[in-house]
Design an enzyme around this catalytic site. Structure first.
Site, PDB file in Angstrom:
ATOM      1  N   HIS A   1      -3.469  -1.820  -1.146  1.00 61.76           N
ATOM      2  CA  HIS A   1      -2.643  -2.927  -1.641  1.00 61.76           C
ATOM      3  C   HIS A   1      -2.010  -2.537  -2.966  1.00 61.76           C
ATOM      4  O   HIS A   1      -2.474  -1.618  -3.640  1.00 61.76           O
ATOM      5  CB  HIS A   1      -3.498  -4.187  -1.829  1.00 61.76           C
ATOM      6  CG  HIS A   1      -4.570  -4.052  -2.874  1.00 61.76           C
ATOM      7  ND1 HIS A   1      -5.746  -3.367  -2.661  1.00 61.76           N
ATOM      8  CD2 HIS A   1      -4.627  -4.494  -4.158  1.00 61.76           C
ATOM      9  CE1 HIS A   1      -6.489  -3.398  -3.762  1.00 61.76           C
ATOM     10  NE2 HIS A   1      -5.831  -4.070  -4.680  1.00 61.76           N
TER      11      HIS A   1
ATOM     12  N   ASN B   1      -2.934 -13.355  -6.754  1.00 61.87           N
ATOM     13  CA  ASN B   1      -4.169 -12.633  -7.077  1.00 61.87           C
ATOM     14  C   ASN B   1      -5.253 -13.654  -7.443  1.00 61.87           C
ATOM     15  O   ASN B   1      -5.115 -14.400  -8.402  1.00 61.87           O
ATOM     16  CB  ASN B   1      -3.930 -11.674  -8.248  1.00 61.87           C
ATOM     17  CG  ASN B   1      -5.121 -10.788  -8.519  1.00 61.87           C
ATOM     18  OD1 ASN B   1      -6.263 -11.218  -8.399  1.00 61.87           O
ATOM     19  ND2 ASN B   1      -4.864  -9.545  -8.852  1.00 61.87           N
TER      20      ASN B   1
ATOM     21  N   SER C   1     -10.521  -2.004  -6.916  1.00 63.54           N
ATOM     22  CA  SER C   1     -11.778  -2.722  -6.703  1.00 63.54           C
ATOM     23  C   SER C   1     -11.951  -3.110  -5.235  1.00 63.54           C
ATOM     24  O   SER C   1     -13.013  -3.562  -4.837  1.00 63.54           O
ATOM     25  CB  SER C   1     -11.851  -3.953  -7.606  1.00 63.54           C
ATOM     26  OG  SER C   1     -10.701  -4.730  -7.443  1.00 63.54           O
TER      27      SER C   1
ATOM     28  N   CYS D   1     -14.151  -7.649   4.195  1.00 65.03           N
ATOM     29  CA  CYS D   1     -12.902  -7.371   3.470  1.00 65.03           C
ATOM     30  C   CYS D   1     -11.914  -8.514   3.695  1.00 65.03           C
ATOM     31  O   CYS D   1     -11.454  -8.725   4.810  1.00 65.03           O
ATOM     32  CB  CYS D   1     -12.302  -6.044   3.937  1.00 65.03           C
ATOM     33  SG  CYS D   1     -10.651  -5.783   3.266  1.00 65.03           S
TER      34      CYS D   1
ATOM     35  N   CYS E   1      -8.346  -7.788   5.463  1.00 62.09           N
ATOM     36  CA  CYS E   1      -8.210  -7.385   6.865  1.00 62.09           C
ATOM     37  C   CYS E   1      -7.585  -8.500   7.697  1.00 62.09           C
ATOM     38  O   CYS E   1      -7.770  -9.684   7.411  1.00 62.09           O
ATOM     39  CB  CYS E   1      -9.584  -7.044   7.448  1.00 62.09           C
ATOM     40  SG  CYS E   1     -10.114  -5.367   7.049  1.00 62.09           S
TER      41      CYS E   1
HETATM   42 ZN   LIG Z   1      -9.734  -4.591   4.960  1.00 67.88          ZN
END
Ligand SMILES: [Zn+2]
Ligand SMILES: [Zn+2]
Length: 328
Positions: free
Chosen positions: A162, A72, A157, A36, A39
């Site tokens: 977030h 993004n 997704s 991820c 993180c």
């Molecule tokens: Zn994460």
């Protein structure tokens, strides 16, 4: 054209079926893990941060942050250049000018938005406000949309909680009802809705000092909730610092009630606000929409734009109000 809508088309990416949110989220929940980029510790795997809430001793793009804003990576919009229209026969297109950012709401993985502390949600709202005002300073941007996709059916997704903010070079038609009402009655539709809902009380869920939570009249989605500032204010970016914590705790309460009472549905959180750099803001009154996605848009919605809502807002308001008072 026929639908009278602008569509943002990403030209330079080829997505495999598995790249689409539905397939991807199904995979994520099946594996329940994997890498991820949001993180803490993985900051190098995102674009460089724009800004973050972090203690002064921690360095940008390093760990130690509380809330982090980044561009993004998969935006359909280009932040550089000017808006240019090109015609292709009867079709009209522009280049994809716009700015698209992601606000990572916590360094911790697996905590859902409604489980964040009210203080943390306050930091997120403060960050969204600052990013809104920063995007609004770009004269090419005409509308700023803040939104959050929570869960598979809301379009998320990545599981790590977030929200997103997108600055568009045009004003979308979604809120033109406010302008039509203002032109006809010379009065703000949201202010008039607040007045009527406070009298009728059938769709009212909660009222705090500065905000009201209600299930809107003839809502499109079951258990749709709006949070509206009581005082008339066009731009979300003008939200007063003193009101952020009050809004954060009401938002946490409403998101928690939706998640707990309705058994963890997917939902979208949307902030509707006045257009920027485009004149008159008077008809606009910013507000938040929480739209649980418990039904899938079917043929009738796609074909006619008429939404079929199986739960009346009056019934939904009663149920949510009861769940909220049980929580207090
Ligand atoms: Zn994460
Ligand atoms: Zn108003």
């Amino acid at each position: 054209m026929v639908k009278n809508r602008w569509v943002a088309v990403a030209e330079d990416r080829v997505l495999k079926p598995n790249d689409f949110p539905t397939a991807k989220s199904a995979q994520i929940s099946a594996v329940n893990g994997g890498f991820c980029p949001f993180c803490q510790g993985n900051e190098a795997h995102t674009p460089h941060e724009i800004t973050a809430c972090r203690p002064p001793e921690s360095a940008p793009d390093g760990p130690g942050w509380l809330v982090r804003a980044i561009p993004n990576k998969f935006s359909a919009f280009e932040p550089e250049g000017t808006l240019a229209e090109k015609k292709s026969g009867i079709y009209r297109a522009t280049n994809g000018l716009g700015r698209h950012e992601v606000i990572i709401e916590t360094p911790e993985h697996g905590v859902e938005f409604h489980e964040l502390s009210a203080e943390r949600i306050g930091l997120v709202l403060g960050m969204l406000k600052r990013r809104y005002n920063d995007l609004a300073a770009d004269g090419r941007i005409k509308y700023i949309q803040i939104y959050k996709n929570q869960g598979l059916f809301a379009g998320a997704s990545l599981k790590h909680t977030h929200s997103q903010i997108v600055g568009l070079p045009f004003v979308p038609a979604e809120n033109e009802g406010l302008e039509l009402y203002y032109n006809e009655k010379k009065s703000c539709l949201l202010c008039d809705i607040i007045k009527q809902e406070k009298e009728e009380r059938t769709r009212l869920v909660h009222e705090s000092d500065s905000f009201i939570a209600l299930c809107p009249y003839a809502s499109r989605f079951p258990y749709e909730v709006w949070i509206v500032p009581l005082a008339h204010q066009g731009h979300f970016g003008d939200l007063h610092e003193d009101k952020i914590m009050e809004l954060a705790s009401l938002l946490k309460d409403m998101a928690s009630v939706i998640m707990n009472r309705l058994e963890m549905p997917s939902y979208n959180l949307i902030i509707n606000t006045a257009p920027v750099n485009s004149g008159e803001a008077a008809p606009y009154h910013w507000y938040m929409e929480l739209t649980p996605r418990m039904v899938v848009n079917a043929g009738v919605e796609i074909a006619t734009g008429v939404f079929i809502n199986p739960v009346s807002p009056e019934l939904a308001a009663g149920i949510l109000k009861e769940a909220l008072s049980a929580r207090k």
